[in-house]
Design a protein around this motif. Sequence first.
Motif, short mmCIF file in Angstrom:
data_model
loop_
_atom_site.label_atom_id
_atom_site.label_comp_id
_atom_site.label_asym_id
_atom_site.label_seq_id
_atom_site.Cartn_x
_atom_site.Cartn_y
_atom_site.Cartn_z
N LYS A 181 0.99 -1.10 0.06
CA LYS A 181 -0.03 -0.05 0.01
C LYS A 181 0.75 1.31 -0.11
N PHE A 182 2.19 1.09 0.53
CA PHE A 182 3.18 2.27 0.60
C PHE A 182 3.24 2.62 -0.74
N TRP A 183 3.57 1.40 -1.55
CA TRP A 183 4.06 1.60 -3.16
C TRP A 183 2.90 2.20 -3.69
N GLY A 184 1.54 1.80 -3.30
CA GLY A 184 0.40 2.42 -4.05
C GLY A 184 0.22 3.90 -3.79
N PHE A 185 0.76 4.55 -2.75
CA PHE A 185 0.74 5.95 -2.49
C PHE A 185 1.82 6.40 -3.12
N LEU A 186 2.86 5.67 -3.38
CA LEU A 186 3.96 6.52 -4.25
C LEU A 186 3.51 6.76 -5.61
N VAL A 187 3.02 5.38 -6.02
CA VAL A 187 2.40 5.45 -7.56
C VAL A 187 1.25 6.60 -7.72
N PHE A 188 0.51 6.79 -6.66
CA PHE A 188 -0.51 7.72 -6.82
C PHE A 188 0.10 9.19 -6.99
N LYS A 189 1.15 9.33 -6.08
CA LYS A 189 1.98 10.97 -6.03
C LYS A 189 2.80 10.95 -7.20
N LYS A 190 3.11 10.02 -7.95
CA LYS A 190 3.69 9.98 -9.20
C LYS A 190 2.59 10.44 -10.23
N ALA A 191 1.58 9.55 -10.34
CA ALA A 191 0.63 9.88 -11.30
C ALA A 191 -0.11 11.17 -11.08
N LEU A 192 -0.16 11.80 -9.94
CA LEU A 192 -0.56 13.22 -9.56
C LEU A 192 0.04 14.12 -10.55
N GLY A 193 1.14 14.08 -10.75
CA GLY A 193 1.76 15.15 -11.68
C GLY A 193 1.82 14.74 -13.16
N ARG A 194 1.37 13.58 -13.51
CA ARG A 194 1.48 13.25 -14.82
C ARG A 194 0.08 13.29 -15.40
N VAL A 195 -1.01 13.04 -14.74
CA VAL A 195 -2.43 12.87 -15.39
C VAL A 195 -2.76 14.09 -15.66
N ASP A 196 -3.62 14.29 -16.71
CA ASP A 196 -4.19 15.69 -17.30
C ASP A 196 -5.33 16.07 -16.09
N GLY A 197 -5.33 17.30 -16.19
CA GLY A 197 -6.50 17.89 -15.19
C GLY A 197 -7.69 17.25 -15.15
#
Length: 1174
Positions: A341-357
Amino acid sequence: MANTLSLFWDLSSASKKERIDATVKLVSSLEKFQAQHTPKVSPGSEDDEENIGPTDGLDALNAHDVAYSIRRLIRGLASPRESSRLGFSVALTELLTRLDTITCAQIISIIVDGSKTQGSMTGQEERDVLFARLFGLSAVIHSGLLVRQTPLSTSPSSATNPSSLESYKELVDHLLNLGEKKSWLRESAWWTLGHAVDAVIKSSVKWKKEALASTFEVVYGRDKDLWTPETVAVTLKLQPAMPEHNWKKTLAPTFKDADILAPANFSTLGRILKETPGEDELQKSGTGTWKAQLHYVWNVIFDSLLPESEPGHRRNALFQEFFRVVVDDTLFGPSSSPERKFWGFLVFKKALGRVDGADLPMLFTKNFMRCWINHLSQKDRHLHKISQDVVKDIQNVVQQNPELGYTLITGIHGSQQFDKLTRTKTIESILSRMDSDGIMRYIQSLLEQIDESGEYYRDVAAEEAKRIWTADQFAALVRNGAIPKREDWIQLVLNWFTVQGLYVVKKKSDKGLLAALRVTPSTLASEDFRRTCRSKLLGCLADLTSQPTTSQKGDKASKEVTITVDESWISKVFAVVNNLDKDRKHVASLSEENEEEQPLIQQVYKTIENLKQVDGAMKEAAKGVELLLSAFLLHYRCVKLDDDEPDPDTGTCLAAAATMFPADTKSKKRRKSLPTSQPDSPTPIDMLVDVLIGFLEKSTSYLRAVANKTFSCLASAATESTIDLIVAQLERRDPADLIADEEDETESAKSEDEDEDDVESDDDDNESESDGNDEAALALRKKIEDALKANGIEAAAGDTDEESEEELADDEQMMAIDEHLAEVFRSRSGDKQGKGMANLPHVNAQREATHFKNRVLDLVEIFARKMPQSPHILRLVVPLIELATKSSNDEQQLSDKARGILNNRLAKLKEPLQEADQEYAETILDELHIRARKANSSDALATLSHCSLFICRVLANIGDGGPILRLYTESIVDFMARKASSLNIAFFKDFITRYPALGWRLRDAILDTSTKAINAYRKCQAFQLLNIIITLSASTGDPEDVLSFILKLQRSVLHFIDSACDDQVSLSAVQIKDLLKLVMLGVRQASKVDISNQSAWDSGAWHTLHERLVASKRFGSSTAVLKLCSQVESALKAQNDRQSHLIAPKRKAEEVEVEGVSSDTKRKKKKSRPTSQS
C-alpha cells in the motif's frame, strides 16, 4: 602529472559543487595534454608500471597523463571513501565523451579486469568491486561510447570503429551476470541494461537489429515463464523497437495479449508488479527485501502510457483502467500488506503530476480512498505519514494550478464527510486554494447532485442526509475566510438557502432564480432540513455582515471580498424574499401573514423605500436603519417558522426611523399618522441603540452582527445620551440583583439580605456554619429516632448505665427500618445537593452578564474607531477604566478587551480632540489620578497612565495646562510622602517625556516635594525625574529660571550627599554616582545660558564634600564616586573663572562709560561759559 594529481582527491568530496569543479578542471587539463600528444604508430613495448596490462593499448594513441587518468578513474570506482564512486564515475563519463582515441572494447576490458572478485575478499570489498563494475559499465553507456560511430583519429590496427556488436553483447552479459550474482544488484543492473537498450534504439549503428535480437535472446531465452518487473521494463522498451516480432508467442502463456499494456494483461501485470515472492507461480524469485522506493519499471510504464515529451500519444483511457486494476485492485487490495500500500501511495503521487487535469478524479478510486481515509484519520496508523504527504502534494497541485481544485474536490468527494472522517482540513485547504471560478463550478455540481437525487428518488433518509450535507458545504464556503469570495456564487448560496428554508416550489421555472438554483417541485424536503437552511442562512448573513467591505487582491491568489458598500447582503436577501413573495405562480411561502401583522409589515416596506431616498450627511445613518429594518423582517420570517417568539421592537424602530427621517408628504392624514415625539421621550437615536443593545442580549450571532453593523452606520449620529446609554450597560451589578429582576421585591430583598450575610467576617461564617451543622445533625438524629419508633424500636438513652433487656427485631422489621433510614439519608443528601446548587443561578447570571458586556464593548470599539474626533469619546474613559482595573479573574477577557480599547484606540489617536468639555475632562483626569494612587497592579497603573496622557492631550489642546500641573503635583506629593502609594516613577516619566514643556513647569514641585520623601530611594527617584526634565527641557527654558533652578538643585544634592556621609540616610555608591551625574548635567546646561548675572558657584563646598567622601568608610573605596566628585568640583571652578572673566570687562566698560560721561559734561560747561557772558 603534478597538476592533475591534486584534482583526484577532490573527486571524492562530499560536496557536489567541489566534485563538479574538480571534474571540469581535470577533463580540461587532460584535453590539453591530449591535444599536444603525438600518437605512436605501434604500441610501445616497455612495461610501464602505470599500465594495468600490456594489451590495453591506451598508451599507443593517448598522452601519458590521459592513459594514467583513465586507469586511475576506473580503479577509483571501487573506493569506499566518501563520494568517490560518484565523483570518479562522472569524471570517467566526461573523459570518455571527449576522447576519440579509445574503443568500447578497450574500456570494458579494463573495467572487467579491474573489478574481478577473489575468494579472499571480505564482504565489503566484494561489494565495492561489484559496484565499481556497475558504475564503470554505466559510464560507458552514458558517455555514448557504446554506440559511437565516429572512427578513431589514428589506430594501430585496421579496426577504426570505436563500438561494435561484440562489445555490446559483452556489456549486456556482464550486466546480466551482475544481476544474477547479487539480488540487491538486480534492479540496478537491469536499469543500466535498459539504458543500453535505449542507446541502441536511438542510435543508427549498422548492427542495431542484431543487437536488439541478441538482447531479446538473452532476456527471454533463459526462462520464458519467469517474469519479473525487470523483464516487463525491457519488454516495454523492445516492443516499440521490434514491431515485426511475434510478441503474442513470446508473451504467452503468461500474458493473453500481444501488447503487454493491453487491458487483458493488467491482472497478470499487477501480480508481477506487486513483487510478492512465493504468492503465486508467476513470482518464483524476487529481490528478497522490501524497499521504500518504487521499482524503475513504474517510470517506464508511465513513459509508455503518459509520455511527457509527446502529449499527443498519451493513452489516458488506458491508464485509467491500468490504475484501477494494477494499483487500486492490486496494491490497495484488501489482502495487500502495508508495504504494498505504501508503494500504491507512491504511484498515486507520481500519477498526480502526470495525469491531465480533467482526468484527475480517476485517481481517487474506491480502495485507495478507503485506505487513505483509514490511515489519515489516526496518527498511530502505519501509513499515516505517507497519507499526509499525499494531502500536501494535492494542496501543492492546487496551489500551482487553482483551476484543478474543482477536479480534485470532485474526486475526493466520492467519499462525503472526508474532513470529518479523517479529522483533517483537506477539503477546506483545497477550497481555500481554488479560484472563484472553481468555487462556482463546485457549487453548481452540488446543486446538480441534489437535482439528480430528486429525479431518481430511492431512500428518503439518505437523500435527506445528502441535502443537509450540501447545506453544510455551502455554509462552510461562506464562513471560511481563506476562500476567495465573489458576489455571484455568494448570492447563489444565499438564494438557495432562502428558497429551501422559506418557500415551497410549486412549479418548475426554466429561467430566473429557480432555474439557477435547479430547484424543482420533485425535490422533497423535511421540516428539519428547512429549519437547517434557515439557520444556515442567518449564520451566513452574520459572517458576511461582519466581514470587511474592501477588496483585497494578491499577486498569486486573489482574495476577493465583494460585499458592496451601497447594499448589504441582508438587503440583497431581503430583495430576493420580496421578489419571491410576488412570484406566487412558482413558489408558495411557508409563513402566511395574519391581518394584524400585514399593516406593520407594509409600513416597514414603505419606510425602507423612504430611507433609500435619503442623501447627504444622514445617508449612512439611513443605510443603518434600512439594514436594521430589513434584518428585522428577515429574522421575523425565520423565527416565526421555528415557533419562536418574534421580536416586539419593530414598532420602536419604525417610530425612530419616522422621527429621524421624516418623509416629505402633502397629505394631512399621513402627517397626522406620523408619531410625534414627547418632550420626555428618548431621542430616536437612543431608541435605535436601545434596540441594538437588546439584540446583543440574544444568543444568535445574526442579531449581534446586525447590531454591530447598524451601529457602525449610526455612530455619526450618536449623542451624549447615546453614549451614556451604552456605557450604562457596562456597570458592575451584583449577581443576586441580576436574578432578582425576574422575581418579586420581597424575594429580591431576601436575596440581598443573604448576600449581606455572606460578606460577614470569617469568624462569623465559621460560627454560623458550626451552628448550622449542629442543627442539621439534631434534625437528622430526630428523623432516625422517629423511623425507629415507627417500627417499634425505642432509641437508647444516653444518660443511663442500667442494662436493659433488648427485644430482637425480626427480618420484616429490619427491612422496614432499612427503607425508612434510606429515605432519611436520601433526603439529607438532597438537602446538601440543593445547597450546593443554590449558587448556580448566580454563576450563570454572572457569566451571561460578562458575555453581554463583552458584546457591548464591540459597540464601544466601533464608536472609537468610527468617530475618533467626537467629544463624546471622553465619556468612554471612566467606564472602560472600571472594567480594565476592577474586573474579577472570571472577567479576564473583558478586562483585556477594555484595556485594549483604551491603549490602542483612545491613547493612540492621531489627532487631538478639537472640541471637548474642559470641566468634564478635568473631572476625568482627577478620577484617573485618584485611581492611579490606589491601583492594584502595574498593568492597571500603566493603563491609567495612558488614559491620563490622553486627557492631558485634550486639556493641553483647549487650555493652558494648569489643571494638569495641579493634579500631577498632587500625585507627586502622594508618591513621595505616602508609603502605600501605588504610583511608580514610570507614571511620571511617561508624562514628562510626552509633554516636556509641562514637565519643566513641574521641576520646583518635584524638588520641593523630594524633601518630604519617606525614604532615600523615593528621593533618588525624584532626582531621576529631574534628570529627565533637565535633559529634555532646560535648553528651551528662560535662562534666569534655568540658572536659579540648577543652583537650587546642586545645593539640594550637596546637602543630600552630605547627609549620606553623616550616615543620616542610606545611599549606595551607584545612587551617589547618579546624583553627581545630575549635577554635572546641570552645570553643562548652565554653561549654555547667559551667565552675566550668575551668582558664584560654591566650588569650595564641593571640595569639602570630596574630602569627606575620601575619608568615608563606605565611599572612600569607590574610585568612580571620587572621580565624579572631582569633575564636579573642577567644572564649578571653571564656571566661576569664566564668570569672573566675563564680569571684569563689563566693570571696566562701565567705568569707561562713566568717565566718558563726566568729561562730556565738563566740556559742555566750558563751552557754555562764553555764551553766558555774552
